[in-house]
Design an enzyme around this catalytic site. Structure first.
Site, PDB file in Angstrom:
ATOM      1  N   ASP A 102      36.745  41.697  53.170  1.00  0.00           N
ATOM      2  CA  ASP A 102      36.627  40.439  52.178  1.00  0.00           C
ATOM      3  C   ASP A 102      36.750  39.081  52.853  1.00  0.00           C
ATOM      4  OD1 ASP A 102      36.280  38.740  49.968  1.00  0.00           O
ATOM      5  OD2 ASP A 102      38.274  39.236  48.899  1.00  0.00           O
TER       6      ASP A 102
ATOM      7  N   LYS B 253      41.520  40.766  54.376  1.00  0.00           N
ATOM      8  CA  LYS B 253      41.266  39.232  54.132  1.00  0.00           C
ATOM      9  C   LYS B 253      40.828  38.622  55.503  1.00  0.00           C
ATOM     10  CE  LYS B 253      41.865  38.795  49.652  1.00  0.00           C
ATOM     11  NZ  LYS B 253      40.755  38.280  48.622  1.00  0.00           N
TER      12      LYS B 253
ATOM     13  N   LYS C  20      35.918  40.318  37.696  1.00  0.00           N
ATOM     14  CA  LYS C  20      37.458  40.295  37.518  1.00  0.00           C
ATOM     15  C   LYS C  20      37.645  39.637  36.103  1.00  0.00           C
ATOM     16  CE  LYS C  20      38.304  39.295  42.425  1.00  0.00           C
ATOM     17  NZ  LYS C  20      38.875  38.292  43.442  1.00  0.00           N
TER      18      LYS C  20
ATOM     19  N   GLU D  61      32.474  41.999  51.825  1.00  0.00           N
ATOM     20  CA  GLU D  61      32.595  41.140  50.257  1.00  0.00           C
ATOM     21  C   GLU D  61      32.328  39.484  50.400  1.00  0.00           C
ATOM     22  OE1 GLU D  61      35.758  40.706  46.733  1.00  0.00           O
ATOM     23  OE2 GLU D  61      36.067  42.428  48.212  1.00  0.00           O
TER      24      GLU D  61
ATOM     25  N   ASP E 297      31.552  38.817  44.825  1.00  0.00           N
ATOM     26  CA  ASP E 297      32.588  38.445  43.944  1.00  0.00           C
ATOM     27  C   ASP E 297      32.766  37.254  43.350  1.00  0.00           C
ATOM     28  OD1 ASP E 297      35.064  38.070  42.967  1.00  0.00           O
ATOM     29  OD2 ASP E 297      36.066  38.281  44.908  1.00  0.00           O
TER      30      ASP E 297
END
Length: 370
Positions: A191, A163, A267, A218, A243
């Site tokens: 990400d 992250k 998701k 991402e 995403d």
């Protein structure tokens, strides 16, 4: 068979360590749990993990929408009529995908238990035997993230999702530190959670990262900036995943038409549950775009639902559903055999849910009946 009663619990799942991403820090994870009961006595569980920055829903708004609008509308419906239930929910209120996912997941749990089969058998059967799981590294200093990665490698992890998304130069330092610590054989996915602003800034960052052998990058730009994703993809050799920019069918159509990503992160909380996720997977499959089932840091209930989708589709090449590993107390018993996930052949979601823990973690609840 009809839905007779739904209990709604607003819970806070306790995290072992704070979860830090580009736009928020979580000490606990807010979740809404549904316990759905039919007139035949079958019980199914669903979950909503909303996020104001991703799904456009808050914890309290999701609870309210379920309590006052969605759940009353599906009382008396056949839980196996997935298309009809989704159509009814969509006509009642636009969007609110996490709220709709909670109902969707509970219905699939009931359907599997009624037919005495795992949910993946309702989705085309099991294609994958196992999936490696990825450890998610929260944002920290380069040294902190490298130390955490080294510790997890010793535990058996072979891939990391880093992250980042605070500031490009600092993020590059973080990524380099982790790569130097774990070596070349460990997979690293980055990400950004929309944190690098625009295509120009992202391309500068990618130039600095070009020799680090990243699996993919991402969502570096804002979720609405599909054209920015197109520019980045056209000017960089690093695999690009979308995403937050993918929620439902409309966005998937645009991504396919513009070839805006090499890989999409589906998701359940963004698209409305298992049934819509399968539609997105088929669209991506027709376009030759690889898929991942991603995490909103759900409990065993929401995570198991995502795994059933992932295990049933050939186009699913990765999963990142590690929420249960991050909690000091979970409501279910989804089993991980690090660095792999194990799905049982038990009916429904295949998760045993502890009602006492739900009540313990619940801050408020209600019951909606026929």
């Amino acid at each position: 068979m009809k839905i007779q009663q739904v209990e709604i619990f607003a819970i806070q799942l306790p995290l072992i360590d704070p979860f830090i991403i580009s736009y928020a820090t979580y000490d606990t994870m807010p979740s809404i749990i549904l316990k759905m009961t039919t007139d035949t006595g079958i019980v199914g569980y669903g979950e909503a993990v909303p996020d104001e920055h991703v799904t456009g829903e808050s914890w309290k708004s999701t609870y309210a929408v379920l309590k006052h609008q969605l759940v009353p509308a599906i009382i008396g419906e056949n839980p196996m009529a997935f298309e009809k239930i989704h159509d009814k929910m969509d006509r009642i209120i636009k969007d609110v995908p996490a709220a709709k996912a909670a109902i969707d997941i509970a219905c699939f749990d009931i359907a599997g238990k009624t037919l005495q089969v795992p949910v993946y058998q309702l989705l085309g059967g099991r294609y994958h035997e196992k999936f490696p799981i990825t450890h998610v590294l929260s944002i920290g200093t380069p040294e902190e993230m490298a130390n955490e990665a080294a510790k997890r490698v010793e535990m058996g992890y072979e891939s990391f999702k880093m992250k980042v998304g605070t500031e490009v130069k600092r993020d590059v330092a973080r990524i380099k530190a982790v790569r130097e610590r774990v070596g070349e054989d460990i997979a690293i996915r980055v990400d950004v959670n929309q944190g690098w602003g625009n295509a120009s800034t992202t391309l500068q960052g990618l130039h600095a990262l070009k020799d680090l052998n990243l699996d993919w990058l991402e969502q570096p730009v804002d979720s609405e900036d599909i054209d920015g994703m197109v520019e980045i993809k056209s000017k960089s050799a690093i695999t690009l995943m979308i995403d937050e920019g993918l929620r439902g069918v409309r966005e998937m159509r645009e991504i396919i038409a513009k070839r805006a990503a090499d890989k999409v992160n589906i998701k359940l909380m963004k698209c409305g549950g298992i049934y819509p996720a399968m539609k997105l997977a088929v669209m991506a499959e027709m376009a030759g775009i690889e898929c991942q089932i991603g995490s909103m840091v759900e409990s065993s209930v929401g995570s198991a639902a995502g795994f059933h989708v992932a295990f049933s589709k050939k186009i699913m090449t990765s999963v990142e559903l590690t929420g249960p590993l991050k909690f000091s107390k979970d409501i279910g018993n989804l089993h991980y055999d690090v660095p792999f996930i194990c799905l049982t052949e038990k009916p429904g979601l295949g998760v045993d849910v502890d009602d006492e823990i739900i009540k313990e973690l619940s801050e408020f609840s209600t019951i909606v009946t026929a």
